[in-house]
Design a protein around this motif. Sequence first.
Motif, mmCIF file in Angstrom:
data_model
loop_
_atom_site.group_PDB
_atom_site.id
_atom_site.type_symbol
_atom_site.label_atom_id
_atom_site.label_comp_id
_atom_site.label_asym_id
_atom_site.label_seq_id
_atom_site.Cartn_x
_atom_site.Cartn_y
_atom_site.Cartn_z
ATOM 1 N N ALA A 35 -10.365 -1.188 -0.451
ATOM 2 C CA ALA A 35 -9.307 -1.913 0.256
ATOM 3 C C ALA A 35 -9.769 -2.432 1.608
ATOM 4 O O ALA A 35 -9.178 -3.374 2.150
ATOM 5 C CB ALA A 35 -8.088 -1.016 0.419
ATOM 6 N N TRP A 84 -2.652 -1.069 -5.873
ATOM 7 C CA TRP A 84 -3.253 -0.073 -4.980
ATOM 8 C C TRP A 84 -3.478 1.243 -5.713
ATOM 9 O O TRP A 84 -2.638 1.694 -6.483
ATOM 10 C CB TRP A 84 -2.354 0.184 -3.781
ATOM 11 C CG TRP A 84 -2.241 -0.949 -2.816
ATOM 12 C CD1 TRP A 84 -1.370 -1.994 -2.879
ATOM 13 C CD2 TRP A 84 -3.015 -1.146 -1.629
ATOM 14 N NE1 TRP A 84 -1.546 -2.843 -1.805
ATOM 15 C CE2 TRP A 84 -2.550 -2.343 -1.018
ATOM 16 C CE3 TRP A 84 -4.049 -0.439 -1.019
ATOM 17 C CZ2 TRP A 84 -3.091 -2.834 0.164
ATOM 18 C CZ3 TRP A 84 -4.589 -0.925 0.162
ATOM 19 C CH2 TRP A 84 -4.114 -2.104 0.743
ATOM 20 N N SER A 94 0.834 -1.199 0.000
ATOM 21 C CA SER A 94 0.000 0.000 0.000
ATOM 22 C C SER A 94 0.872 1.252 0.000
ATOM 23 O O SER A 94 2.029 1.220 0.443
ATOM 24 C CB SER A 94 -0.926 0.004 1.219
ATOM 25 O OG SER A 94 -0.173 0.071 2.422
ATOM 26 N N ILE A 115 -8.317 -1.170 -4.539
ATOM 27 C CA ILE A 115 -7.365 -2.057 -5.198
ATOM 28 C C ILE A 115 -7.946 -2.460 -6.538
ATOM 29 O O ILE A 115 -9.087 -2.948 -6.612
ATOM 30 C CB ILE A 115 -7.078 -3.305 -4.349
ATOM 31 C CG1 ILE A 115 -6.398 -2.887 -3.025
ATOM 32 C CG2 ILE A 115 -6.198 -4.297 -5.104
ATOM 33 C CD1 ILE A 115 -6.242 -4.037 -2.042
ATOM 34 N N GLY A 117 -4.666 4.769 -1.608
ATOM 35 C CA GLY A 117 -4.753 3.593 -0.751
ATOM 36 C C GLY A 117 -6.152 3.156 -0.400
ATOM 37 O O GLY A 117 -6.331 2.261 0.435
#
Length: 818
Positions: free
Chosen positions: A592, A572, A524, A579, A576
């Motif tokens: 995520a 990523w 990440s 995904i 963050g």
Amino acid sequence: MDKKRWQEVERLYSSAVERRPEDRATYLAEICPDPSLRREVESLLLHGSEADDFLQTQALEAAVGALAYELVGGEASAALVGRTLSHYQILEKLGAGGMGIVYKAFDTRLKRPTALKVLPPDRISDPDRKHRFVKEARAASALNHPNIVTIYDIDQAEGIDFIVMEYLAGATLDNRIPDQGIPIAEALEVGIQVADALAAAHSAGIIHRDLKPSNVMICDSGQVKILDFGLAKLVEEPSIKAGEDSRADSQQSTSRTGEGTIRGTVAYMSPEQAQGRKVDARSDIFSFGSLLFEMACGQRAFSGDSAGSIIAAIIRDEPKPLGQIAAGIPADFERVVRRCLRKEPERRFQSISDARVELQDIKEQLEAQRDAGPLKDSARPAGPAWLPSVQGISGALVVVATLIVGGVWWGLRSPEPLPKFSPIQVTKSAGWEGQPAFSPDGGRIAFASNETGNLEIFVTDWRGGTPQNLTENAAQDEYPTWFPDGSAIAFVSDRNGQTGIWKMSQLGRDPILLIPSGSQPAISPDGLRLAFVVAGGRGYSRIAVSPLAELTRIQILTDDEDGPFDHRDPAWSPDGKSICYSTRHNLWSIPASGGTAHPLTEQGELDTDPCWSPGGRFIYFTSYRGGTIALWREAIGWGRAERLTLGTGIESQPSLTGDGSRLAYSTEGPETSLVLRRRSTGTEVELSSQVRDRMASISPDNRSIAIVSSRWARDFQLGLQPLENGDVTGPLQPLTDQEGILSQPRFSHDGRWIAYYLIQSTSRDIWITSVSGGPPIQVTSSPASEGHPCWSPDDSQLAFTSDQGGPLGIWTVPVPAA
């Protein structure tokens, strides 16, 4: 909102306006317990005398009535689905337009898909609505232009009036504009095509009157089409130019769409349309300016918390300068938008063709600025106008290309020729090299290579030079990825007898095991979490996430509902929060922290190796399209991909530097070959040097070879290469030409049949075909995913893998043809 409600608004307004401004709020609170109704009245009170004009002419009432129908129309019944009107079989409801409900249908006579627009059943008795509905058909059918939806027929069946139109596969512009707007070159392309369509309509004396993003379709082919001339007004005297006065025409138009009556969508109306006054072609030009504004910045030019406040803003306020909302807007573009949005019709462009010429000039100026510098998300570039020129490259290797911003955004029209440049070949060993990953500072590239005889992780300068072997281990090491601070590299290795994820320093020291059963690691952006690939419950790979501080706490993010087949290649987003990953059918994205996944690319192609641009605006990826494997790029939320490389060398596995100025990728040169090796002597004979040939299977009698190839088809198909004494004789003979991607051909023991599996959309089934020709025969057709066929010794059955009934297993099926 109905007429009765707006009569109540007028009553409350008239009563409140007689009181002092400071007493009005208290007075309304006492006599009006409905908060939403009170807000409408307060909004009108804020706009003073303008509201008096609206109420006196009933313009506000009509405008909100139009808005109310637009909201209610989408809830209309879909009862016609499954029925047949005339010779049109209605398949599904697509949506509700300004003048009716639109269905997808099939023309059983001409055997083609169509779109049917019918009056909502609850409004079929409305003579005025029915009259305008028929007028739409007549007006639109008189137009013949590539950017206007084609009308096939006007018909009536079972008491239902309907228009038959061409069926358009794509999405409307309102579904393609993200919050931050679209790249300016895309806005120019769309704008130019919309202007072309409006020019054709205006020259025929037709005004659209309801131009808005939801009435502009971006087809899958890239063509722009204007929809729904449901509010089109047929001008009696087309020779009267915009700006000229015609009292006779004014009176005639009153009988059609009378002054004081508003038809259209509030947020995109011109001031004269919002006030219920007579409109001409320049009203469409104002709406066109609103369209350009929204494409460029993602916000509407005029907004408010009520219909009254929006109308008041259209009449009184100037929109916020585009340059204050979005970066990188050319001053000339903003000037065109401002001129379209002038309050007074005589101060706008007097012809949509004039606006189109201005937009074309801006487009050409941007195209001339191809040396503007490195790619920056914040600069909102049109896209890199570049293609690599690779010659004389053999095997798989790593290439670095410096990205140059260009002025043409591909995908809306036929691609224009792109200037070529020479990328830098970074690796030059005789072995295979791939999976490049730029270091966070952009100075180094980690990659995998089998130069030593087994896969190892190497690092080299981005300009090339002597690579450093970081692993030097007998195990298979691959899939390197950097930690965000550049201090370490995660990679995949089987050095403990099981494929797992490891971590080592940037110099290759102190390798430690992170995840014992996992592959394809991705760190990440904050360096705190690890995304990776694990085996799912049914045997397919899935995407998982684990905190680096607590690696035993593994959360599997994806399941069977989050894309077909294997889920691989996690990447990523820069923030963050999500995904991206690949399936056999589009790229997908999932939060995520867990949640619902959705496709990022929507063309149903085989897209892999996603890589985000630094600002998260674009996704770069490998894709198999048009019979080649190449690099592509797509703006998030736009839905149109642009091709970056030609696919002459099978370009794949993109990796971007942190500033987006350089792109590394792996490629295979044109000397990639299929080779026949004689086991008795060890000699080799080249069967094919075409990169479009792969997966060879030798017949039992050694007289032919089955080859998967895309030489004659868009997708990989099956061909038969005759042999004589181990040498190629004659051309490759096509055996199949099916929709989908073919894989894993296997001869029957008697040599008469070839089994294979075929991927079509989200299905994967077993097929067989005769070596002597004829149509292929489908062996399996279950909802499960089947593959890897194998013949029984007597050729009476096929064994294959399947996930039907649960985890992936081995199944058998009788072969009817045998």
